[in-house]
Design a protein around this motif. Structure first.
Motif, mmCIF file in Angstrom:
data_model
loop_
_atom_site.group_PDB
_atom_site.id
_atom_site.type_symbol
_atom_site.label_atom_id
_atom_site.label_comp_id
_atom_site.label_asym_id
_atom_site.label_seq_id
_atom_site.Cartn_x
_atom_site.Cartn_y
_atom_site.Cartn_z
ATOM 1 N N ASN A 4 0.799 -1.309 0.167
ATOM 2 C CA ASN A 4 -0.036 -0.075 0.166
ATOM 3 C C ASN A 4 0.766 1.227 0.054
ATOM 4 O O ASN A 4 1.664 1.661 1.135
ATOM 5 C CB ASN A 4 -0.958 0.012 1.287
ATOM 6 C CG ASN A 4 -1.912 1.327 1.344
ATOM 7 O OD1 ASN A 4 -2.005 1.931 0.334
ATOM 8 N ND2 ASN A 4 -2.702 1.018 2.041
ATOM 9 N N MET A 5 1.042 1.700 -1.125
ATOM 10 C CA MET A 5 1.963 2.997 -1.342
ATOM 11 C C MET A 5 1.571 4.315 -0.377
ATOM 12 O O MET A 5 2.550 5.008 -0.112
ATOM 13 C CB MET A 5 2.014 3.431 -2.690
ATOM 14 C CG MET A 5 2.586 2.533 -3.593
ATOM 15 S SD MET A 5 4.499 2.272 -2.953
ATOM 16 C CE MET A 5 5.081 3.637 -2.963
ATOM 17 N N ASN A 163 9.199 4.423 10.740
ATOM 18 C CA ASN A 163 8.862 2.872 10.961
ATOM 19 C C ASN A 163 9.345 2.102 9.899
ATOM 20 O O ASN A 163 9.053 2.411 8.573
ATOM 21 C CB ASN A 163 7.369 2.892 11.354
ATOM 22 C CG ASN A 163 7.022 3.643 12.471
ATOM 23 O OD1 ASN A 163 7.860 3.753 13.314
ATOM 24 N ND2 ASN A 163 5.777 4.287 12.401
ATOM 25 N N PRO A 164 9.870 0.778 10.314
ATOM 26 C CA PRO A 164 10.312 -0.167 9.297
ATOM 27 C C PRO A 164 9.142 -0.404 8.445
ATOM 28 O O PRO A 164 9.374 -0.779 7.285
ATOM 29 C CB PRO A 164 10.881 -1.264 10.205
ATOM 30 C CG PRO A 164 11.159 -0.776 11.396
ATOM 31 C CD PRO A 164 10.251 0.223 11.841
ATOM 32 N N GLU A 165 7.961 -0.634 8.888
ATOM 33 C CA GLU A 165 6.765 -0.929 7.943
ATOM 34 C C GLU A 165 6.382 0.026 7.039
ATOM 35 O O GLU A 165 5.599 -0.325 6.004
ATOM 36 C CB GLU A 165 5.615 -1.477 8.928
ATOM 37 C CG GLU A 165 5.115 -0.415 9.755
ATOM 38 C CD GLU A 165 5.530 -0.322 11.293
ATOM 39 O OE1 GLU A 165 4.769 0.182 12.043
ATOM 40 O OE2 GLU A 165 6.972 -0.985 11.312
ATOM 41 N N ASN A 166 7.073 1.310 7.018
ATOM 42 C CA ASN A 166 6.665 2.131 6.378
ATOM 43 C C ASN A 166 7.904 2.455 5.176
ATOM 44 O O ASN A 166 7.977 3.444 4.282
ATOM 45 C CB ASN A 166 6.393 3.630 7.019
ATOM 46 C CG ASN A 166 5.341 3.669 7.963
ATOM 47 O OD1 ASN A 166 5.448 3.911 8.837
ATOM 48 N ND2 ASN A 166 4.147 3.109 7.210
ATOM 49 N N VAL A 214 10.908 -0.542 -11.693
ATOM 50 C CA VAL A 214 10.437 -0.200 -10.454
ATOM 51 C C VAL A 214 9.799 1.262 -10.210
ATOM 52 O O VAL A 214 8.801 1.443 -9.666
ATOM 53 C CB VAL A 214 11.581 -0.223 -9.361
ATOM 54 C CG1 VAL A 214 11.258 0.377 -7.804
ATOM 55 C CG2 VAL A 214 12.160 -1.528 -9.255
ATOM 56 N N LYS A 215 10.511 2.173 -10.947
ATOM 57 C CA LYS A 215 9.941 3.599 -10.983
ATOM 58 C C LYS A 215 8.492 3.592 -11.840
ATOM 59 O O LYS A 215 7.591 4.404 -11.472
ATOM 60 C CB LYS A 215 10.992 4.469 -11.754
ATOM 61 C CG LYS A 215 10.373 5.854 -11.769
ATOM 62 C CD LYS A 215 11.466 7.024 -12.217
ATOM 63 C CE LYS A 215 10.872 8.263 -12.638
ATOM 64 N NZ LYS A 215 9.963 8.453 -13.604
ATOM 65 N N GLU A 216 8.306 2.929 -12.979
ATOM 66 C CA GLU A 216 7.368 3.098 -13.670
ATOM 67 C C GLU A 216 5.899 2.186 -13.056
ATOM 68 O O GLU A 216 4.977 2.621 -13.223
ATOM 69 C CB GLU A 216 7.369 2.365 -15.119
ATOM 70 C CG GLU A 216 8.406 3.284 -15.907
ATOM 71 C CD GLU A 216 8.914 2.597 -17.269
ATOM 72 O OE1 GLU A 216 8.488 1.350 -17.340
ATOM 73 O OE2 GLU A 216 9.156 3.161 -17.994
ATOM 74 N N VAL A 217 6.469 1.125 -12.411
ATOM 75 C CA VAL A 217 5.265 0.356 -11.591
ATOM 76 C C VAL A 217 4.803 0.780 -10.397
ATOM 77 O O VAL A 217 3.807 0.834 -10.023
ATOM 78 C CB VAL A 217 5.642 -1.197 -11.810
ATOM 79 C CG1 VAL A 217 4.516 -2.091 -11.015
ATOM 80 C CG2 VAL A 217 5.663 -1.822 -13.191
ATOM 81 N N ILE A 218 5.900 0.915 -9.361
ATOM 82 C CA ILE A 218 5.495 1.295 -7.920
ATOM 83 C C ILE A 218 5.373 2.838 -7.498
ATOM 84 O O ILE A 218 4.436 3.366 -7.068
ATOM 85 C CB ILE A 218 6.798 0.914 -7.317
ATOM 86 C CG1 ILE A 218 6.722 -0.740 -7.342
ATOM 87 C CG2 ILE A 218 6.414 1.097 -5.788
ATOM 88 C CD1 ILE A 218 7.789 -1.365 -6.364
ATOM 89 N N PHE A 219 6.336 3.604 -8.317
ATOM 90 C CA PHE A 219 6.324 5.137 -8.233
ATOM 91 C C PHE A 219 5.688 5.762 -9.302
ATOM 92 O O PHE A 219 6.294 6.627 -9.764
ATOM 93 C CB PHE A 219 7.763 5.284 -7.627
ATOM 94 C CG PHE A 219 8.452 4.859 -6.516
ATOM 95 C CD1 PHE A 219 8.142 5.321 -5.119
ATOM 96 C CD2 PHE A 219 9.349 3.679 -6.768
ATOM 97 C CE1 PHE A 219 8.554 4.472 -3.974
ATOM 98 C CE2 PHE A 219 9.607 3.125 -5.514
ATOM 99 C CZ PHE A 219 9.508 3.483 -4.320
ATOM 100 N N GLN A 220 4.541 5.585 -9.676
ATOM 101 C CA GLN A 220 3.999 6.137 -10.524
ATOM 102 C C GLN A 220 3.059 7.341 -10.449
ATOM 103 O O GLN A 220 2.609 7.468 -9.151
ATOM 104 C CB GLN A 220 3.095 5.282 -11.567
ATOM 105 C CG GLN A 220 2.004 4.246 -10.902
ATOM 106 C CD GLN A 220 1.521 3.325 -11.412
ATOM 107 O OE1 GLN A 220 1.208 3.619 -12.741
ATOM 108 N NE2 GLN A 220 1.319 2.198 -11.115
#
Length: 220
Positions: A4-5, A163-166, A214-220
């Protein structure tokens, strides 16, 4: 693994094999040294020790080649040969600079967590002119236990005050992926020498061929 971004505010990078194309150099150097001493290094053997630290490398090589392997002499030659290679321009991996600058512009906190020594970490970052893009740096000199122990990533999250989970951790090695997973972080795998096997697929969110993906899929 779900991602969950909206919960992600920080990204922690491994160095060798993720930001720099160094693992192939390592493999080539070890292959040359092993050949000189009458041993045959393979990619499969080398993949067992990626990012696990010097003492584990010695242990694995003794298991693979026999306890009488002159590992101390071989390590000295490897270190000398590697130092010469590092003096050359080690290339950044595809998409590394683009992803780092994107994360910086979009206010993500960024850290480096590497099993390399501080000296080599500083040398590679300065040569590539990317040190300023990181908020904090953590190397093997900063922790007692190396990957797959999570200490190096926990230390990085602590220095970022998050926090690690973030955190998302970007790794190429199984040891690094285990370390991030054990630290309760989200993990993304980058294919380098190590393809995504069942363990990697189980512990990571997804495997990508390069940082552009990674940039295109996750950080779009």
């Amino acid at each position: 693994m779900q991602l969950n971004m909206d919960e992600i505010d920080s990204v922690i990078f491994d160095m060798d094999g993720v930001l720099f194309d160094t693992e192939r150099i390592y493999l080539n150097v070890w292959t040359r040294v092993c050949k000189k001493y009458g041993y045959k290094m393979t990619k499969e053997i080398y993949c067992k020790v990626i990012a696990t630290g010097r003492e584990n490398v010695k242990k694995v090589f003794k298991n693979e080649f026999g306890s009488d392997i002159p590992i101390e002499e071989m390590y000295k030659e490897k270190d000398e040969a590697l130092a010469k290679e590092i003096e050359k321009n080690i290339p950044l991996k595809e998409g590394a600079y683009e992803l780092l600058t994107y994360l910086r512009k979009n206010n993500y906190k960024i850290a480096l967590a590497t099993s390399a020594t501080k000296e080599r970490m500083e040398k590679q970052l300065n040569k590539a002119k990317i040190k300023h893009l990181f908020d904090d740096l953590v190397c093997k000199d900063d922790v007692e236990k190396t990957k797959p122990n999570p200490d190096i990533f926990i230390k990085a999250a602590s220095k970022l005050n998050v926090n690690p989970e973030n955190c998302i951790v970007i790794e190429d090695s199984l040891a690094g992926i285990k370390a991030a997973y054990n630290g309760n972080m989200k993990v993304v795998h980058i294919v380098d020498l190590k393809e995504a096997d069942e363990q990697i697929k189980k512990l990571s969110y997804k495997s990508f061929n390069n940082l552009i993906e990674v940039k295109e899929v996750i950080f779009q």
